[in-house]
Design an enzyme around this catalytic site. Structure first.
Site, mmCIF file in Angstrom:
data_model
loop_
_atom_site.group_PDB
_atom_site.id
_atom_site.type_symbol
_atom_site.label_atom_id
_atom_site.label_comp_id
_atom_site.label_asym_id
_atom_site.label_seq_id
_atom_site.Cartn_x
_atom_site.Cartn_y
_atom_site.Cartn_z
ATOM 1 C CB SER A 43 -20.193 -0.720 25.805
ATOM 2 O OG SER A 43 -21.035 -1.635 25.159
ATOM 3 C CG ASP A 184 -19.083 -4.507 25.459
ATOM 4 O OD1 ASP A 184 -18.572 -3.603 26.140
ATOM 5 O OD2 ASP A 184 -20.288 -4.526 25.156
#
Length: 279
Positions: A43, A184
């Site tokens: 991320s 994510d």
């Protein structure tokens, strides 16, 4: 065992600001993070890991946080937060939890995938190509909930890999890369320290040490690496940094103060980090 692994975790715009402060503080203290044999990014850690690995100085990443550059518009509504928590906390089984979150992400009404690619492309700036030295980027398959790792041999662009790693479930849509939908990389582990297994020395900089749901914490993963014989140091925000961060990890106004807090924390901890990283 091979040498050093630098693991950079996720944490949204605010967590990313703290991370850049830590990287800059350690670098100023003489710790050569660029020498890592592998950088593993998740991320926000995928964004800054890519830039660092591509030769952007840590001081530059830090100064951009202080100046207000690298802003990310990521408004998160109360309904989105509630949907995320309902999905992630709806089962005590890790696999069922991530599958619930993945289904919710695929159903959610969000903006187009181009919003994700546009935002991440702006954050990467002039960094377009995979760096020569080893870089691994994590993402979660939104159909299966499985963690996958992209690198220069995966047949996808760096932008595609980082966008997949940053596609926050329910807030942003899962993005399409190589014919699959991705969300994510921090959805089931905020830093994925397990990917550093086999390295002799591991430095993990993790803005959020625990993912939402019944998943292993960064501390648990670090302990497992230590049990395997690695020397591991795990950095996560101290009390002062947490106060600056607040609860909204997308609050752009907090980034300069949070970056300074990360820098101060790194400066204080630099001797212990150097002992592991350079020992």
């Amino acid at each position: 065992m091979p040498g050093t692994a630098l693991v950079l975790g996720g944490g949204g715009p605010v967590g990313g600001a703290w991370l850049t402060g830590v990287l800059a503080g350690l670098t100023e203290a003489g710790i050569d993070l660029a020498s890592a044999d592998v950088v593993i990014g998740t991320s926000a850690g995928a964004v800054f890991g890519s830039r660092l690995r591509s030769g952007v100085p840590a001081a530059n990443l830090y100064e951009r946080q202080l100046s207000g550059a690298d802003a990310v518009r990521l408004p998160v509504t109360a309904r989105q937060t509630a949907s995320f928590l309902w999905a992630a906390l709806g089962s005590r089984d890790p696999q069922r939890s991530i599958e619930r979150l993945a289904r919710a992400a695929l159903r959610a009404r969000t903006g187009p995938e181009s919003d994700v690619f546009g935002t991440i492309g702006a954050l990467l700036g002039d960094v377009h190509d995979w760096p020569e030295r080893e870089l691994r980027i994590t993402a979660v398959d939104a159909r299966t909930g499985r963690l996958e790792v992209f690198d220069s041999r995966s047949g996808v662009t760096l932008l595609e890999a980082v966008a997949a790693s940053c596609a926050v479930p329910i807030v942003w849509p899962p993005v399409t890369v190589a014919g699959r939908r991705w969300m994510d990389g921090g959805s089931r582990s905020t830093a994925n320290l397990q990917l550093a297994r086999g390295y002799r020395r591991v430095l993990a900089v993790v803005p959020i040490p625990q993912a939402v749901g019944p998943h292993p914490s960064a501390a648990q993963q670090a302990a497992e690496l230590s049990d395997d014989g690695a020397r591991v140091i795990l950095l996560s925000p101290d009390r002062a940094a947490r106060r600056k961060m607040g609860r909204n990890m997308a609050d752009d106004t907090r980034r300069p103060a949070v970056a300074r807090a990360g820098h101060a924390q790194a400066s204080a901890l630099a001797p212990s980090v150097a002992d592991v990283w350079q020992g």
